[in-house]
Design an enzyme around this catalytic site. Structure first.
Site, mmCIF file in Angstrom:
data_model
loop_
_atom_site.group_PDB
_atom_site.id
_atom_site.type_symbol
_atom_site.label_atom_id
_atom_site.label_comp_id
_atom_site.label_asym_id
_atom_site.label_seq_id
_atom_site.Cartn_x
_atom_site.Cartn_y
_atom_site.Cartn_z
ATOM 1 N N GLU A 176 0.910 -1.123 0.045
ATOM 2 C CA GLU A 176 0.016 -0.039 -0.035
ATOM 3 C C GLU A 176 0.954 1.379 0.201
ATOM 4 O O GLU A 176 1.238 1.846 1.023
ATOM 5 C CB GLU A 176 -1.029 -0.084 1.228
ATOM 6 C CG GLU A 176 -1.815 1.101 1.272
ATOM 7 C CD GLU A 176 -2.705 1.322 2.525
ATOM 8 O OE1 GLU A 176 -3.556 2.184 2.608
ATOM 9 O OE2 GLU A 176 -2.731 0.375 3.329
ATOM 10 N N LYS A 218 -2.570 -1.900 -3.170
ATOM 11 C CA LYS A 218 -3.356 -1.064 -2.620
ATOM 12 C C LYS A 218 -3.093 0.115 -2.724
ATOM 13 O O LYS A 218 -2.359 0.886 -1.802
ATOM 14 C CB LYS A 218 -3.786 -1.525 -1.154
ATOM 15 C CG LYS A 218 -5.041 -0.644 -0.401
ATOM 16 C CD LYS A 218 -5.150 -0.956 0.938
ATOM 17 C CE LYS A 218 -6.364 -0.097 1.533
ATOM 18 N NZ LYS A 218 -6.562 -0.635 2.671
#
Length: 336
Positions: A176, A218
């Site tokens: 992420e 992500k």
């Protein structure tokens, strides 16, 4: 081991399903509870998470839940660990493993995410507790001069080291890198920074020998800063985001699960739907939302179990609408 990683990664982005981010730290969940006048105690946190996780038919739209350390170990009202209840419902339990963003030495207003020390041992324990995937968030601040190359490089390197430790432990890493939407930057500035960030992240992942088929990305969407006077349209965001991802993310990655990053619940759903309507994509595009899935349910629940059924119904509808968006089948009519 690689086949098991690939299988879990694919299941997490199976058609029409996404990930619930319920990994709020003690500080964050405290602020959420404060907004409804509820004290953040262990029993209240358990009741809230249990309300979400036991929503009927949740597995139709949710494939996995990112948990906080406390929640992975927590027992539900029936004496069963909450994570075991998720598994029984056909939902993968995941775990947040970073310890947060700290100031980056020599770079004002920039951060480096910590948590690599001792991570191998923690991952083995989390695997024994049932976690099949993990998440590590890098925070990228943006303005006319930020981010610096050093901030991008050090965070990309940390993400890759985390991912390598996860795969070695038999856990799917969710990588992420979040370019924040705070600020007054326009869509183009976000596009440039996001592209540079993702190029560096995948370069570092390659150097660490990460199996792309056994991971998920992500990222942020390419979006105007919150204070930008000219906000991009839903279609502009969708087109800029898809174009940027096609330039940076290898097709071997099975799926991309977006963070909402402070967008409103409905706008986050609209953006995801518009991207999927573009079509002809090499990876699945789905969601890994936290507040954008939970906010309305939290405000309805208010800490009172008498409101549990109503809160679960609202939560289920939010999840179902994002499930439709992940298939490119959402419309605003579904919000009525």
């Amino acid at each position: 081991m690689s086949h098991a990683l690939d299988r879990v990664a694919k299941e997490l982005v199976s058609p029409g399903r996404g990930i619930l981010a319920a990994d709020e730290s003690f500080s964050t969940i405290g602020k959420r509870f404060e907004s409804i006048g509820l004290e953040s105690t262990e029993p209240n946190r358990r009741r809230y998470r249990e309300m979400l996780f036991t929503t009927p038919n949740l597995n139709k739209s949710i494939s996995g839940v990112i948990l906080f350390d406390e929640t992975l170990r927590q027992l539900g009202a029936n004496g069963q660990r909450l994570a075991e209840g998720l598994v029984a419902a056909g939902i993968h339990p995941g775990i947040k493993v970073d310890t947060g963003a700290k100031p980056l030495a020599g770079h004002a207003n920039e951060t480096i995410t910590e948590g690599l020390d001792g991570l191998a041992g923690r991952l083995k324990e989390y695997r024994d507790l049932g976690a099949t995937f993990a998440k590590w968030r890098a925070v990228i601040n943006i303005d006319a001069k930020m981010p610096s190359f050093n901030a991008l490089h050090t965070n990309a390197h940390a993400l890759a080291r985390y991912a390598a430790l996860c795969q070695e432990a038999g856990i799917v890493p969710i990588v992420e890198p979040e370019v924040l939407m705070d600020g007054d930057h326009d869509l183009e500035r976000c596009r440039v920074v996001t592209e540079e960030t993702l190029h560096l992240v995948f370069h570092e992942l390659s150097l660490q020998g990460i199996r792309l088929e056994g991971m998920l990305l992500k990222p942020n969407m390419v979006i105007s800063g919150k204070r930008c006077p000219h906000q991009a349209t839903v279609q502009q965001v969708a087109e800029a985001t898809v174009a940027t991802l096609k330039r940076t993310v290898p097709g071997a990655v099975p799926g991309i699960v977006f963070l909402s990053g402070g967008q409103s619940s409905i706008v986050a759903t609209q953006h995801l739907d518009a991207m999927n309507k573009i079509g002809n994509l090499p990876w699945s595009l789905s969601f890994s939302y936290g507040r954008a899935l939970q906010d309305d349910a939290l405000k309805t629940w208010k800490g009172d179990d008498a409101n549990l059924a109503s809160a679960q119904a609202i939560f289920a509808k939010r999840c179902a609408n994002n499930s439709a968006a992940a298939l490119g089948q959402y419309s605003l009519e579904m919000e009525k």
